[in-house]
Scaffold this active site. Structure first.
Site, PDB file in Angstrom:
ATOM      1  N   ASP A  91       0.770  -1.139  -0.058  1.00 12.04           N
ATOM      2  CA  ASP A  91       0.018   0.081  -0.018  1.00 12.04           C
ATOM      3  C   ASP A  91       0.926   1.174  -0.091  1.00 12.04           C
ATOM      4  O   ASP A  91       1.983   1.337   0.368  1.00 12.04           O
ATOM      5  CB  ASP A  91      -1.090   0.010   1.244  1.00 12.04           C
ATOM      6  CG  ASP A  91      -1.878   0.979   1.156  1.00 12.04           C
ATOM      7  OD1 ASP A  91      -2.092   1.579   0.119  1.00 12.04           O
ATOM      8  OD2 ASP A  91      -2.924   0.907   2.021  1.00 12.04           O
ATOM      9  N   ASP A 273      -8.165  -7.006  -0.029  1.00 14.02           N
ATOM     10  CA  ASP A 273      -7.544  -7.343   1.185  1.00 14.02           C
ATOM     11  C   ASP A 273      -8.576  -6.759   2.245  1.00 14.02           C
ATOM     12  O   ASP A 273      -9.319  -5.603   2.184  1.00 14.02           O
ATOM     13  CB  ASP A 273      -6.163  -6.376   1.130  1.00 14.02           C
ATOM     14  CG  ASP A 273      -6.644  -5.037   1.278  1.00 14.02           C
ATOM     15  OD1 ASP A 273      -6.012  -4.553   2.610  1.00 14.02           O
ATOM     16  OD2 ASP A 273      -7.043  -4.223   0.514  1.00 14.02           O
ATOM     17  N   CYS A 311     -13.364 -28.018   7.555  1.00  8.73           N
ATOM     18  CA  CYS A 311     -12.220 -27.367   7.318  1.00  8.73           C
ATOM     19  C   CYS A 311     -11.014 -28.081   7.479  1.00  8.73           C
ATOM     20  O   CYS A 311     -10.857 -28.921   8.168  1.00  8.73           O
ATOM     21  CB  CYS A 311     -12.208 -26.094   8.345  1.00  8.73           C
ATOM     22  SG  CYS A 311     -10.769 -24.963   8.108  1.00  8.73           S
ATOM     23  N   CYS A 313      -7.799 -26.506   7.528  1.00 10.74           N
ATOM     24  CA  CYS A 313      -6.794 -25.685   8.102  1.00 10.74           C
ATOM     25  C   CYS A 313      -5.975 -26.610   9.269  1.00 10.74           C
ATOM     26  O   CYS A 313      -6.648 -27.596   9.566  1.00 10.74           O
ATOM     27  CB  CYS A 313      -7.506 -24.369   8.649  1.00 10.74           C
ATOM     28  SG  CYS A 313      -8.015 -24.434  10.381  1.00 10.74           S
ATOM     29  N   CYS A 316      -8.146 -26.791  12.406  1.00  8.53           N
ATOM     30  CA  CYS A 316      -9.214 -27.441  12.467  1.00  8.53           C
ATOM     31  C   CYS A 316      -8.991 -28.986  12.387  1.00  8.53           C
ATOM     32  O   CYS A 316      -9.883 -29.845  12.755  1.00  8.53           O
ATOM     33  CB  CYS A 316     -10.159 -27.048  11.515  1.00  8.53           C
ATOM     34  SG  CYS A 316     -11.021 -25.563  11.882  1.00  8.53           S
ATOM     35  N   HIS A 342      -6.787 -20.073  11.114  1.00  8.54           N
ATOM     36  CA  HIS A 342      -8.032 -20.680  10.748  1.00  8.54           C
ATOM     37  C   HIS A 342      -8.776 -19.494   9.988  1.00  8.54           C
ATOM     38  O   HIS A 342      -9.277 -19.734   8.792  1.00  8.54           O
ATOM     39  CB  HIS A 342      -8.838 -20.897  11.867  1.00  8.54           C
ATOM     40  CG  HIS A 342     -10.255 -21.003  11.486  1.00  8.54           C
ATOM     41  ND1 HIS A 342     -10.818 -22.194  10.803  1.00  8.54           N
ATOM     42  CD2 HIS A 342     -11.337 -20.234  11.524  1.00  8.54           C
ATOM     43  CE1 HIS A 342     -11.876 -22.239  10.377  1.00  8.54           C
ATOM     44  NE2 HIS A 342     -12.525 -21.093  11.223  1.00  8.54           N
TER      45      HIS A 342
END
Length: 378
Positions: A91, A273, A311, A313, A316, A342
């Protein structure tokens, strides 16, 4: 380089491929925000790979203030500094200057302000922002602009978008010069322009038409999710999208919830974003395919199921809601790490499912099923 794929028409949604010096990105994409070259919540560059991050986003202003962009340049650039070999967007620092700096003075040359860290005087204009981003060596540099408050007087908004356009022209010239230097960290760095205009439809269109003439590698819609209604945001996206180049990526800055993202993809946005998934995670608000849960609630004290059933991830796959809740109640740092990991995995997975639905021609059904429920508080 950006290529728009040939898919079944689904609203204004697009599938694309963006190629830059550090890799190829499938769009629509969510950029994981590492403001100070780190994800708040103790995630490393290795973790970003694990959660399927495609692009990392860092901030020009913060890295200029600390540790210093020249130091990062001397250490080989931001990719080497944080050991992330994928694409990076930086940015411009404009939003932080206008949101964090208490004392600032805007003039044609740029903005004078005091650092929020130590109070020292800093001046930043288009050339300075481009020099800092060149030192960082990101793949995508964002133009230096003014993020206008909503609401703001119409006359002020008109003056601001004119100045932001002149700043953009200077950004383009400066980055071309910096890329041509033998010492350039990333000579393939490209510039994205930013559309502003608050919620005045005619000024938004006027500004977009102006900046589109510069034929930049990409364009962003800025100045939203800062006080306007959700419908005003969607209306602005639809209006501006019609005037954005069709063969260039579109980036909606700082937005948003899963529902916001689905609706913005429907309206033609490619890049996103937002700090929200990490910030919410640090406070125990976790995303699932049934809505948002507050893991601190007593109802999860004995819940042995994962945060989000199904999930994949790392959290999880191994830990229960009961354990993650315990970590939060015990003020363990591991709680924030697990929650942020997560939530960012959920966002990256959401984008993959959006891309899969676009490829299969089923995005309208996906939108109907998930655009509202994913933002619901359980």
């Amino acid at each position: 380089m950006f290529t728009v794929h040939d898919i079944t028409p689904q609203g204004r949604a697009r599938r694309g491929t963006f190629t830059c010096p550090h890799g190829t990105v499938q769009t629509p994409v969510f950029m994981n925000v590492g403001t100070q070259a780190a994800i708040k919540g103790a995630l490393s560059a290795e973790d970003l790979q694990t959660i399927h991050c495609q692009i990392e986003l860092s901030n020009t202003y913060h890295l200029h203030v600390r540790p210093g962009d020249e130091l990062i340049r001397d250490l080989g650039g931001l990719h080497r500094f944080m050991t992330w070999d994928g694409p990076i967007l930086t940015d411009s620092g404009g939003f932080q200057i206008f949101s964090l700096a208490q004392l600032r003075k805007i003039r044609e040359e740029g903005v004078s302000f005091n650092s929020h860290v130590d109070g020292r005087h800093i001046f930043m204009g288009p050339e300075e922002s481009m020099r800092i981003q060149s030192n960082l060596g990101s793949d995508i540099a964002m133009a230096f602009d003014e993020c206008i408050k909503i609401p703001s007087p119409r006359d002020y908004v008109r003056q601001s978008i004119s100045r932001t356009y002149r700043w953009l022209v200077r950004c383009k010239t400066a980055l071309e010069q910096y890329n041509a230097e033998d010492s350039a960290v990333n000579p393939g760095q490209v510039l994205f322009g930013i559309n502003q205009g608050a919620t005045f439809p005619d000024l938004r269109v006027e500004h977009m038409d102006m900046i589109a003439q510069l034929d930049l590698p990409g364009y962003a819609i800025g100045g939203l999710a800062v006080g306007e209604t959700t419908q005003e945001m969607y209306d602005t996206i639809e209006l501006v999208e019609e005037h954005m180049p069709k063969n260039k990526p579109r980036y909606l800055m700082g937005v948003g919830t899963p529902g916001n993202i689905i609706e913005a993809v429907w309206r033609g946005v490619d890049f996103f974003d937002c700090v929200m998934p990490a910030r919410n995670g640090r406070h125990g608000h976790l995303f699932t395919w049934d809505g948002v849960i507050n893991i601190r609630n007593a109802k999860y004290e004995r819940d042995e199921s994962p945060i989000a059933p199904g999930c994949q991830c790392p959290v999880c796959r191994r830990y229960s809601r009961a354990y993650v809740r315990h970590l939060f109640k015990a003020d363990e740092m591991l709680a924030m790490r697990f929650a942020v990991m997560h939530n960012l995995y959920f966002y990256n997975d959401l984008m993959q499912r959006i891309r899969d639905a676009l490829d299969a021609g089923t995005f309208p059904e996906f939108r109907r099923r998930y655009a509202t429920i994913l933002d619901k508080r359980i």
